[in-house]
Design an enzyme around this catalytic site. Structure first.
Site, PDB file in Angstrom:
ATOM      1  N   GLN A   1      -7.779   1.735  -1.836  1.00  0.00           N
ATOM      2  CA  GLN A   1      -6.528   2.424  -1.535  1.00  0.00           C
ATOM      3  C   GLN A   1      -5.504   2.174  -2.644  1.00  0.00           C
ATOM      4  O   GLN A   1      -4.849   3.102  -3.135  1.00  0.00           O
ATOM      5  CB  GLN A   1      -5.995   1.919  -0.198  1.00  0.00           C
ATOM      6  CG  GLN A   1      -4.574   2.341   0.118  1.00  0.00           C
ATOM      7  CD  GLN A   1      -4.160   1.858   1.505  1.00  0.00           C
ATOM      8  OE1 GLN A   1      -4.524   2.456   2.506  1.00  0.00           O
ATOM      9  NE2 GLN A   1      -3.427   0.768   1.558  1.00  0.00           N
TER      10      GLN A   1
ATOM     11  N   GLN B   1      -6.179   9.754   8.306  1.00  0.00           N
ATOM     12  CA  GLN B   1      -7.083   8.902   7.541  1.00  0.00           C
ATOM     13  C   GLN B   1      -8.157   8.256   8.410  1.00  0.00           C
ATOM     14  O   GLN B   1      -8.885   7.396   7.935  1.00  0.00           O
ATOM     15  CB  GLN B   1      -6.299   7.845   6.758  1.00  0.00           C
ATOM     16  CG  GLN B   1      -5.678   6.739   7.588  1.00  0.00           C
ATOM     17  CD  GLN B   1      -4.709   5.897   6.769  1.00  0.00           C
ATOM     18  OE1 GLN B   1      -3.688   6.364   6.289  1.00  0.00           O
ATOM     19  NE2 GLN B   1      -5.056   4.632   6.585  1.00  0.00           N
TER      20      GLN B   1
ATOM     21  N   SER C   1      -6.300  -9.524   8.503  1.00  0.00           N
ATOM     22  CA  SER C   1      -6.473  -8.099   8.813  1.00  0.00           C
ATOM     23  C   SER C   1      -6.144  -7.854  10.266  1.00  0.00           C
ATOM     24  O   SER C   1      -6.431  -8.704  11.131  1.00  0.00           O
ATOM     25  CB  SER C   1      -7.925  -7.668   8.551  1.00  0.00           C
ATOM     26  OG  SER C   1      -8.170  -6.411   9.157  1.00  0.00           O
TER      27      SER C   1
ATOM     28  N   MET D   1       0.342   0.281   8.963  1.00  0.00           N
ATOM     29  CA  MET D   1      -0.049   0.905  10.223  1.00  0.00           C
ATOM     30  C   MET D   1       0.336  -0.013  11.384  1.00  0.00           C
ATOM     31  O   MET D   1      -0.184   0.121  12.492  1.00  0.00           O
ATOM     32  CB  MET D   1      -1.543   1.207  10.229  1.00  0.00           C
ATOM     33  CG  MET D   1      -1.938   2.184   9.103  1.00  0.00           C
ATOM     34  SD  MET D   1      -3.400   3.184   9.459  1.00  0.00           S
ATOM     35  CE  MET D   1      -4.628   1.911   9.722  1.00  0.00           C
TER      36      MET D   1
ATOM     37  N   VAL E   1      -3.583 -12.098   1.475  1.00  0.00           N
ATOM     38  CA  VAL E   1      -3.264 -13.336   2.189  1.00  0.00           C
ATOM     39  C   VAL E   1      -4.479 -13.719   3.035  1.00  0.00           C
ATOM     40  O   VAL E   1      -5.089 -12.860   3.681  1.00  0.00           O
ATOM     41  CB  VAL E   1      -2.020 -13.156   3.078  1.00  0.00           C
ATOM     42  CG1 VAL E   1      -1.738 -14.438   3.861  1.00  0.00           C
ATOM     43  CG2 VAL E   1      -0.817 -12.788   2.232  1.00  0.00           C
TER      44      VAL E   1
ATOM     45  N   LYS F   1      -6.013  -6.348  -0.710  1.00  0.00           N
ATOM     46  CA  LYS F   1      -7.155  -6.334   0.209  1.00  0.00           C
ATOM     47  C   LYS F   1      -7.727  -4.919   0.323  1.00  0.00           C
ATOM     48  O   LYS F   1      -8.936  -4.732   0.295  1.00  0.00           O
ATOM     49  CB  LYS F   1      -6.743  -6.826   1.590  1.00  0.00           C
ATOM     50  CG  LYS F   1      -7.899  -6.729   2.560  1.00  0.00           C
ATOM     51  CD  LYS F   1      -7.688  -7.529   3.805  1.00  0.00           C
ATOM     52  CE  LYS F   1      -8.669  -7.071   4.853  1.00  0.00           C
ATOM     53  NZ  LYS F   1      -8.332  -5.726   5.359  1.00  0.00           N
TER      54      LYS F   1
ATOM     55  N   GLU G   1       0.392 -11.815   8.445  1.00  0.00           N
ATOM     56  CA  GLU G   1       1.039 -12.422   7.281  1.00  0.00           C
ATOM     57  C   GLU G   1       0.843 -11.617   6.002  1.00  0.00           C
ATOM     58  O   GLU G   1       1.649 -11.706   5.086  1.00  0.00           O
ATOM     59  CB  GLU G   1       0.523 -13.847   7.075  1.00  0.00           C
ATOM     60  CG  GLU G   1       1.125 -14.831   8.073  1.00  0.00           C
ATOM     61  CD  GLU G   1       0.393 -16.166   8.020  1.00  0.00           C
ATOM     62  OE1 GLU G   1       0.272 -16.729   6.913  1.00  0.00           O
ATOM     63  OE2 GLU G   1      -0.071 -16.631   9.079  1.00  0.00           O
TER      64      GLU G   1
ATOM     65  N   HIS H   1       1.036  -8.355   5.708  1.00  0.00           N
ATOM     66  CA  HIS H   1       2.169  -7.420   5.641  1.00  0.00           C
ATOM     67  C   HIS H   1       3.458  -8.149   5.265  1.00  0.00           C
ATOM     68  O   HIS H   1       4.269  -7.642   4.494  1.00  0.00           O
ATOM     69  CB  HIS H   1       2.375  -6.741   6.996  1.00  0.00           C
ATOM     70  CG  HIS H   1       1.198  -5.950   7.468  1.00  0.00           C
ATOM     71  ND1 HIS H   1       0.377  -6.376   8.481  1.00  0.00           N
ATOM     72  CD2 HIS H   1       0.706  -4.755   7.064  1.00  0.00           C
ATOM     73  CE1 HIS H   1      -0.576  -5.482   8.692  1.00  0.00           C
ATOM     74  NE2 HIS H   1      -0.403  -4.487   7.843  1.00  0.00           N
TER      75      HIS H   1
END
Lengths: 278, 278
Positions: free
Chosen positions: A153, A61, A185, A30, A176, A149, A35, A37
């Site tokens: 999902q 969502q 996050s 999104m 991470v 994390k 880090e 991602h």
């Protein structure tokens, strides 16, 4: 690095790539990259000829009272980070491009959504299923990369791919963390300075809880005490479940997961580990 | 002609075919082939390098009181007909192969299932969505061929492909009829001799009804009178809807459809036509 903003453009790129026989790794995001991602991109690059990153804040969502409007967005920064990380194609469609009409056809996560974040986010994982299905069809990846994390999902997407025979592989990538243990996050930017200092307690609680669970104890009460006494957050849930089925009474592979609401940020984290056989 | 009975075998064949760059046309069936199915094969052959026919009586689309157990099956005859028609690959999995476990994840046809056959077959089209999604992922066709006779199924599959971005094309193939107009169907074998003689009245009623609708009249009462007076069947529904949205109050493209229950066979038929603009 290329950028596709329309279904037509990504279709053309995918067709061309498929014809050339090159493999595609997909990193769905999104945006507002961190880090976490980039570690997904790294894993995707190691295993595929080309890496597609999707950047799409999926309205399907978010609940009506959730943070869709104020979810952080910064496409310029994201594309610089993605390019530096070696992404070959960013797919960043508009909501109108992804949802040109309200479909009468629905997907439901069923019992997989009755636990963890699903309990307090009704419809969230149905929206995840819809967008992930669309992204998989649009990008046709050989492999898709999801962070641990967002464990619920991940578990739901794994079920989706297995039960509906998607022709691709789901790769789980470790969470991470900051040096002090806080899981990276996009929502961490909403923490106040005090909350940021308290937030590493969540991972500490998970580590202590996992140790207790391995010894056959119920980890939840002690974890709740720790979080309540050492942070200003409000516990949404602390749950010990089997993984990836997310059933109660785990044996073997288990997940210990929590969600804590701070003033402007709801943080989630988890540990997946093996319970000693009793 | 080859036959694959397992997911693994069809996966291997599809991977090999894709690597060779050949296009795939898919004809999904429940077997017990008749000329209607063979017309789908003919259309698929004309437009693709290779044709896959799936033969699978899908338990997920039969209700508890429907004819799953006694749905006619004859694999030997089917494979001879398929081979003669030029099918390259039959995919004929077992129910265990297609549904190794009950998935918590569901698909729903929503409002598209509230009309026509959906009203009297709760859950039927949800089961169709599930199996069609699985077949599309397993076979990865460039085009998939559906008969107009199952018009509601066709409309729902068209919505599925469009709204969920499946990378394939849906091709509508005209209903094949007996000389007297009766739509070909695997269930026609269950008609008694008398019922078989009456059954062409269904198509006659549709033709008269479509003519009446084009003149701005409500076609249903006159059609109902005709079927009630000239057949021993019981009308399940006669409906005039927009096509492919299946909404009431059609303008432009419309479908006039009916279902009539005979003693051991429930027959469906329809005409898709353009209503004069009022």
């Amino acid at each position: 690095m290329q950028v596709a903003k329309t279904v037509k453009d990504i279709n053309n790129w995918v067709r061309h790539t498929k014809e050339s026989g090159r493999s595609i790794g997909l990193v769905p995001t999104m945006g507002f990259l961190h880090e976490g991602h980039l570690s997904l991109v790294e894993a995707a690059k190691a295993e595929n000829d080309l890496v597609v990153m999707s950047i799409f804040v999926n309205p399907a969502q978010f609940g009506p009272n959730e943070d869709f409007e104020r979810y952080p967005r910064d496409f310029e920064r994201d594309s610089q980070l993605a390019e530096k990380a070696g992404v070959d194609m960013i797919f960043a469609p508009s909501a109108e491009e992804m949802y040109p009409r309200e479909s009468p056809i629905t997907m439901g996560a069923g019992t997989l959504a009755n636990v963890l974040c699903g309990k307090s986010r009704p419809g969230h994982f149905d929206g995840v299923l819809k967008v992930v299905t669309k992204l998989f069809h649009l990008v046709q990846p050989d492999s898709a990369y999801f962070g641990q994390k967002d464990a619920q999902q991940l578990a739901i997407v794994e079920s989706l791919v297995q039960d509906f025979n998607f022709p691709l592989r789901i790769c789980r990538v470790d969470t991470v963390r900051e040096q002090d243990g806080l899981a990276k996050s996009s929502r961490n930017v909403y923490l106040s300075e005090t909350e940021r200092a308290e937030a590493p307690k969540l991972y500490q609680a998970l580590q202590q809880g996992a140790a207790a669970a391995r010894e056959g104890k119920d980890p939840v009460p002690e974890m709740a005490r720790l979080i309540q006494s050492e942070t200003s957050g409000t516990i949404d849930y602390i749950e010990l479940l089997s993984y990836p089925d997310l059933n109660e009474a785990p044996d073997g592979q288990a997940i210990l997961a929590l969600a804590v609401q701070f003033q402007k940020a709801r943080l989630i984290d988890n540990i997946i580990f093996t319970l000693k056989e009793n």
